[in-house]
Design a protein around this motif. Structure first.
Motif, PDB file in Angstrom:
ATOM      1  N   TRP A  85      -9.133 -18.168  16.210  1.00  0.00           N
ATOM      2  CA  TRP A  85      -9.812 -16.973  15.137  1.00  0.00           C
ATOM      3  C   TRP A  85      -7.951 -16.539  14.825  1.00  0.00           C
ATOM      4  O   TRP A  85      -6.748 -16.825  15.857  1.00  0.00           O
ATOM      5  N   HIS A  86      -8.100 -15.388  13.701  1.00  0.00           N
ATOM      6  CA  HIS A  86      -7.216 -14.821  13.790  1.00  0.00           C
ATOM      7  C   HIS A  86      -7.657 -13.856  12.929  1.00  0.00           C
ATOM      8  O   HIS A  86      -7.618 -13.596  12.110  1.00  0.00           O
ATOM      9  N   SER A 108      -0.948  -8.361   8.275  1.00  0.00           N
ATOM     10  CA  SER A 108      -1.848  -9.209   6.986  1.00  0.00           C
ATOM     11  C   SER A 108      -1.674 -10.422   6.230  1.00  0.00           C
ATOM     12  O   SER A 108       0.286  -9.740   5.807  1.00  0.00           O
ATOM     13  N   ALA A 109      -2.196 -10.410   5.019  1.00  0.00           N
ATOM     14  CA  ALA A 109      -1.155 -10.945   3.827  1.00  0.00           C
ATOM     15  C   ALA A 109      -0.624  -9.749   2.813  1.00  0.00           C
ATOM     16  O   ALA A 109       0.925  -9.762   2.765  1.00  0.00           O
ATOM     17  N   SER A 110      -1.172  -8.577   3.130  1.00  0.00           N
ATOM     18  CA  SER A 110      -0.574  -7.702   2.411  1.00  0.00           C
ATOM     19  C   SER A 110      -0.737  -6.297   2.916  1.00  0.00           C
ATOM     20  O   SER A 110      -1.445  -5.829   4.293  1.00  0.00           O
ATOM     21  N   ALA A 111       0.393  -4.813   2.801  1.00  0.00           N
ATOM     22  CA  ALA A 111      -0.064  -4.070   3.527  1.00  0.00           C
ATOM     23  C   ALA A 111      -1.510  -3.030   2.693  1.00  0.00           C
ATOM     24  O   ALA A 111      -1.327  -2.503   2.370  1.00  0.00           O
ATOM     25  N   LEU A 159      -7.672 -13.394   9.151  1.00  0.00           N
ATOM     26  CA  LEU A 159      -6.645 -13.279   8.298  1.00  0.00           C
ATOM     27  C   LEU A 159      -6.934 -14.396   6.895  1.00  0.00           C
ATOM     28  O   LEU A 159      -6.524 -14.745   5.680  1.00  0.00           O
ATOM     29  N   VAL A 160      -6.867 -15.565   7.206  1.00  0.00           N
ATOM     30  CA  VAL A 160      -7.575 -16.349   6.373  1.00  0.00           C
ATOM     31  C   VAL A 160      -8.194 -15.803   4.907  1.00  0.00           C
ATOM     32  O   VAL A 160      -6.999 -15.951   3.571  1.00  0.00           O
ATOM     33  N   ASN A 161      -8.730 -15.456   5.257  1.00  0.00           N
ATOM     34  CA  ASN A 161      -9.889 -14.050   4.647  1.00  0.00           C
ATOM     35  C   ASN A 161      -8.735 -13.961   3.397  1.00  0.00           C
ATOM     36  O   ASN A 161      -8.813 -13.188   2.212  1.00  0.00           O
ATOM     37  N   GLN A 162      -8.000 -13.363   4.455  1.00  0.00           N
ATOM     38  CA  GLN A 162      -7.362 -12.096   3.557  1.00  0.00           C
ATOM     39  C   GLN A 162      -6.268 -12.721   2.939  1.00  0.00           C
ATOM     40  O   GLN A 162      -5.625 -11.264   1.942  1.00  0.00           O
ATOM     41  N   PHE A 163      -5.481 -13.986   2.593  1.00  0.00           N
ATOM     42  CA  PHE A 163      -5.036 -14.850   1.865  1.00  0.00           C
ATOM     43  C   PHE A 163      -5.591 -14.992   0.638  1.00  0.00           C
ATOM     44  O   PHE A 163      -5.134 -15.062  -0.175  1.00  0.00           O
TER      45      PHE A 163
END
Ligand SMILES: Cc1cc2nc3c(=O)[nH]c(=O)nc-3n(C[C@H](O)[C@H](O)[C@H](O)COP(=O)(O)O)c2cc1C
Length: 288
Positions: free
Chosen positions: A17-18, A36-39, A103-107
């Motif tokens: 996980w991340h 994260s991908a973005s702030a 994290l992967v979802n956040q991208f």
């Protein structure tokens, strides 16, 4: 631990996980902001922090900062190193945790990814982080030793039903594209977490069919299954395996109980997350 599992002819994968923005400054080195991908901060999700030795509390996540392009590429390398470490520790493979708003979802979600480099913008770009991690890990340890977990329908356009702060305009289309990434690499399995809370939406049949026709590896579903409903799903031909979470926590001999139609131990939700050995090693096996 891996030796103990192998001694009983079990198979064990390590889930990597991340959590990205689902974190808190208290959990970061030097009290830094989570990445994260973005702030863009998340809501409807809490993080567990330590408030005193042995004591903790659930709090709102801290605002994240956006990863630089170089840092995204370093993270891909960290996933690869983590997979290598897991293999050295004796695991049979690794599963990439690509769901639950981490994290992967956040991208993947356009709501949490406003990047302007090659990791943001089009869906193809938003899937680039997933693609690089899956391909990199598969190349390092072997694609037949890699699984991915998605929870496609935990993400929804309906803010009120959002789980773990993820919003997705068109989860069906997005996740079928994401599954194509897995198919291109040729990984061993796809594990799908279905919504598992009370009055949760049902996984639509057309989505299951689309998953089946897109992915040729093993397909696993989990979420509120019983022996009967699991068998029905397998009979439908749309899944290869059914996974059990809470019933397995409460029943260390779950397969035998299913095979013999023995009653199940009830679950004690109070001991489910964290704490001590209670609720992990003391549920009784069936005795006749
Ligand atoms: C105590 C607990 C811990 C869990 N930890 C994880 C986890 O680390 N990774 C994961 O992908 N799912 C995790 N899950 C979700 C389960 O894998 C599963 O999807 C969920 O429990 C629904 O299945 P069930 O209805 O059979 O319990 C966890 C669930 C519980 C109850």
């Amino acid at each position: 631990m891996t030796e103990a599992v192998h001694a009983k002819e079990g198979v064990i994968f390590a889930q990597l996980w991340h959590v990205g923005r689902v974190s808190h400054t208290a959990l970061q080195p030097q009290g830094a902001a989570p990445v994260s991908a973005s702030a863009i901060a998340t809501d409807r999700v809490s993080v567990f922090i330590e408030t005193a030795p042995g004591a903790g509390a659930l709090v709102e996540p801290s605002a994240p900062r956006a990863l630089t392009t170089d840092e995204v590429q370093e993270l891909v390398q960290l996933y690869i190193q983590a997979a290598r470490n897991a293999m050295e520790a004796g695991f049979d493979g690794i599963e990439l945790h690509c769901d639950n708003g981490y994290l992967v979802n956040q991208f993947i979600s356009a709501h949490s990814n406003h990047r302007e480099d090659q990791y943001g913008g089009s869906l193809d770009n938003r899937l680039r982080f997933l693609r690089e991690v899956v391909a990199g890990v598969a190349e390092c340890i072997g694609k037949e030793k890699v699984g991915v977990r998605f929870a496609p329908l935990f993400t929804t356009t309906d803010e009120a039903r959002t789980y773990l702060g993820m919003v997705e305009e068109d989860p069906h289309a997005t996740y079928i594209e994401a599954i194509k990434v897995l198919e291109d690499v040729g990984i061993a399995y796809l594990s799908i977490a279905e919504a598992d809370w009370d009055d949760a939406p049902m996984m639509p049949e057309d989505f299951r069919r689309a998953v089946r026709s897109t992915f040729s590896g093993a397909i696993i579903y989990a979420g509120r299954y019983t022996a009967e409903s699991g068998a029905k799903l397998l009979d439908s031909g749309l899944a290869d395996l059914v996974a059990f979470g809470r019933p397995f926590i409460a029943n260390p001999d779950l397969p035998a109980r299913f095979a013999h139609d023995w009653p199940l131990n009830p679950l004690n939700p109070a001991t489910m997350y964290g704490g001590n050995a209670e609720g992990y090693v003391d549920y009784p096996v069936h005795s006749e």
